[in-house]
Design a protein around this motif. Structure first.
Motif, mmCIF file in Angstrom:
data_model
loop_
_atom_site.group_PDB
_atom_site.id
_atom_site.type_symbol
_atom_site.label_atom_id
_atom_site.label_comp_id
_atom_site.label_asym_id
_atom_site.label_seq_id
_atom_site.Cartn_x
_atom_site.Cartn_y
_atom_site.Cartn_z
ATOM 1 N N ASP A 114 0.826 -1.195 0.000
ATOM 2 C CA ASP A 114 0.000 0.000 0.000
ATOM 3 C C ASP A 114 0.875 1.266 0.000
ATOM 4 O O ASP A 114 0.641 2.196 -0.767
ATOM 5 C CB ASP A 114 -0.883 -0.044 1.251
ATOM 6 C CG ASP A 114 -2.063 0.881 1.132
ATOM 7 O OD1 ASP A 114 -2.875 0.635 0.231
ATOM 8 O OD2 ASP A 114 -2.150 1.841 1.918
ATOM 9 N N GLY A 174 10.975 7.792 -2.356
ATOM 10 C CA GLY A 174 12.021 7.653 -1.345
ATOM 11 C C GLY A 174 11.606 8.295 -0.025
ATOM 12 O O GLY A 174 10.564 8.952 0.054
ATOM 13 N N PHE A 180 12.048 -2.123 1.946
ATOM 14 C CA PHE A 180 11.862 -2.644 3.297
ATOM 15 C C PHE A 180 12.318 -4.097 3.296
ATOM 16 O O PHE A 180 11.913 -4.869 2.419
ATOM 17 C CB PHE A 180 10.399 -2.545 3.726
ATOM 18 C CG PHE A 180 9.987 -1.142 4.057
ATOM 19 C CD1 PHE A 180 10.109 -0.659 5.362
ATOM 20 C CD2 PHE A 180 9.504 -0.290 3.080
ATOM 21 C CE1 PHE A 180 9.749 0.639 5.676
ATOM 22 C CE2 PHE A 180 9.137 1.020 3.388
ATOM 23 C CZ PHE A 180 9.264 1.484 4.691
ATOM 24 N N ALA A 199 3.758 5.585 -3.196
ATOM 25 C CA ALA A 199 5.034 6.295 -3.383
ATOM 26 C C ALA A 199 5.459 6.373 -4.849
ATOM 27 O O ALA A 199 6.252 7.238 -5.217
ATOM 28 C CB ALA A 199 6.138 5.625 -2.565
ATOM 29 N N GLY A 246 -3.537 9.827 5.978
ATOM 30 C CA GLY A 246 -2.918 8.599 6.499
ATOM 31 C C GLY A 246 -3.138 8.493 8.004
ATOM 32 O O GLY A 246 -3.170 9.500 8.706
ATOM 33 N N LEU A 263 9.459 6.239 11.180
ATOM 34 C CA LEU A 263 8.551 5.486 10.298
ATOM 35 C C LEU A 263 7.656 4.489 11.017
ATOM 36 O O LEU A 263 6.484 4.350 10.689
ATOM 37 C CB LEU A 263 9.366 4.693 9.274
ATOM 38 C CG LEU A 263 10.049 5.468 8.174
ATOM 39 C CD1 LEU A 263 10.722 4.486 7.234
ATOM 40 C CD2 LEU A 263 9.050 6.328 7.433
ATOM 41 N N LEU A 288 -0.601 4.223 10.878
ATOM 42 C CA LEU A 288 -0.575 2.945 11.600
ATOM 43 C C LEU A 288 -0.037 1.797 10.749
ATOM 44 O O LEU A 288 0.336 0.756 11.281
ATOM 45 C CB LEU A 288 -1.983 2.589 12.089
ATOM 46 C CG LEU A 288 -2.489 3.446 13.245
ATOM 47 C CD1 LEU A 288 -3.930 3.096 13.588
ATOM 48 C CD2 LEU A 288 -1.605 3.254 14.466
ATOM 49 N N PHE A 301 2.735 8.174 12.885
ATOM 50 C CA PHE A 301 3.611 9.001 12.050
ATOM 51 C C PHE A 301 3.190 8.844 10.594
ATOM 52 O O PHE A 301 3.215 7.746 10.040
ATOM 53 C CB PHE A 301 5.095 8.622 12.194
ATOM 54 C CG PHE A 301 5.958 9.366 11.203
ATOM 55 C CD1 PHE A 301 6.292 10.696 11.438
ATOM 56 C CD2 PHE A 301 6.376 8.764 10.015
ATOM 57 C CE1 PHE A 301 7.049 11.407 10.504
ATOM 58 C CE2 PHE A 301 7.126 9.468 9.074
ATOM 59 C CZ PHE A 301 7.465 10.791 9.324
ATOM 60 N N SER A 302 2.797 9.952 9.991
ATOM 61 C CA SER A 302 2.364 9.919 8.593
ATOM 62 C C SER A 302 2.686 11.233 7.918
ATOM 63 O O SER A 302 2.630 12.286 8.544
ATOM 64 C CB SER A 302 0.857 9.670 8.521
ATOM 65 O OG SER A 302 0.430 9.707 7.172
ATOM 66 N N THR A 303 3.037 11.173 6.625
ATOM 67 C CA THR A 303 3.225 12.407 5.866
ATOM 68 C C THR A 303 2.086 12.567 4.856
ATOM 69 O O THR A 303 2.147 13.422 3.992
ATOM 70 C CB THR A 303 4.571 12.380 5.104
ATOM 71 O OG1 THR A 303 4.566 11.250 4.221
ATOM 72 C CG2 THR A 303 5.746 12.264 6.061
ATOM 73 N N THR A 351 12.518 3.167 -2.221
ATOM 74 C CA THR A 351 12.672 2.636 -0.869
ATOM 75 C C THR A 351 12.603 1.118 -0.886
ATOM 76 O O THR A 351 11.889 0.543 -1.699
ATOM 77 C CB THR A 351 11.515 3.159 0.006
ATOM 78 O OG1 THR A 351 11.432 4.572 -0.144
ATOM 79 C CG2 THR A 351 11.739 2.842 1.474
#
Ligand code: ATP
Ligand code: MG
Length: 217
Positions: free
Chosen positions: A118, A153, A204, A123, A173, A162, A176, A167-169, A202
């Protein structure tokens, strides 16, 4: 606390709907204030309800229930959901065929992959490419998979935050998504880390232990 917030929401919504039923007809065609405002109340209360639901789902995430599963299958399942909905994005899956079956909570690992996909989907732009690869490290008895994208990125100053809840930009959002991923992975005694993808985007990386005793069950 979720209940305390949700309880007054239903009567607020019902009252606004009742006002609409009773009085909407009494306003002349060009007077839209009543219509707009009551509509907004109903819609925003809906959004609040959804938000509260998400928060409370996170707070009582079910304990993980690991059973023997093939990680590659779980990943494919999650990927398929996204492939169908986003034809403009190239999805690539490179599974390690030597991946053993090991104990994992199928639903939760799928949820983790979905949350990562997601984020990757939001992104990337139109020429987006999202790649998942899996590998089995026989020496360390670790199953590893990575979800990488060629998207925007993540700025270095955001990286430490993160995995923090909320925390969301993003405009809408909850922040979570990654907190849930990180909880799921640590429930499996695994690790997750983030790094920059080359040349762009990015990645992960998730490592899950495949312990010997679990293999034999
Ligand atoms: N693949 C990615 N590329 C760029 N930024 C990312 C990526 N994954 C996560 N992020 C950043 O990390 C933040 C937190 O992600 P997280 O999934 O926890 O919440 P969210 O996506 O903002 O909200 P929600 O998951 O509820 O939609 C995002 O807002 C975004 O800034
Ligand atoms: Mg997210």
């Amino acid at each position: 606390i979720a209940h305390e917030i949700k309880n007054p929401l239903t009567p607020i919504q019902l009252s606004a709907q009742r006002l609409r039923r009773k009085y909407l007809g009494s306003f002349s065609g060009d007077d839209l204030v009543f219509d707009d405002c009551t509509n907004l109340i109903v819609k925003q209360v809906d959004e609040l309800k959804n938000l509260v639901n998400e928060f409370s789902n996170f707070a009582r995430m079910p304990a993980s229930n690991p059973t023997p599963n093939q990680l590659n299958d779980v990943i494919s399942e999650a990927l398929r959901l996204y492939q169908e909905g986003h034809k403009e994005i190239t999805f690539v899956f490179d599974p390690d065929s030597s991946m053993p079956v090991f104990n994992l909570d199928r639903d939760q690992i799928k949820r983790a992959v979905i949350n990562l996909l997601d984020n990757a989907v939001s992104a990337v732009s139109n020429d987006g490419e999202i790649k998942i690869s899996s590998s089995y490290n026989q020496t360390l008895k670790m199953a590893v998979f990575s979800v990488s994208d060629n998207g925007s990125g993540i700025p270095p100053e955001d990286k430490p935050r993160l995995f923090e809840p909320y925390f969301s930009t993003k405009k809408s959002g909850t922040g979570l998504g990654l907190a849930i991923v990180s909880t799921i992975i640590s429930d499996h005694n695994g690790y997750i880390r983030v790094k920059d993808n080359v040349p762009k985007g990015t990645a992960f990386i998730i490592e899950l232990p495949v312990s010997q005793d679990k293999l034999n069950t």
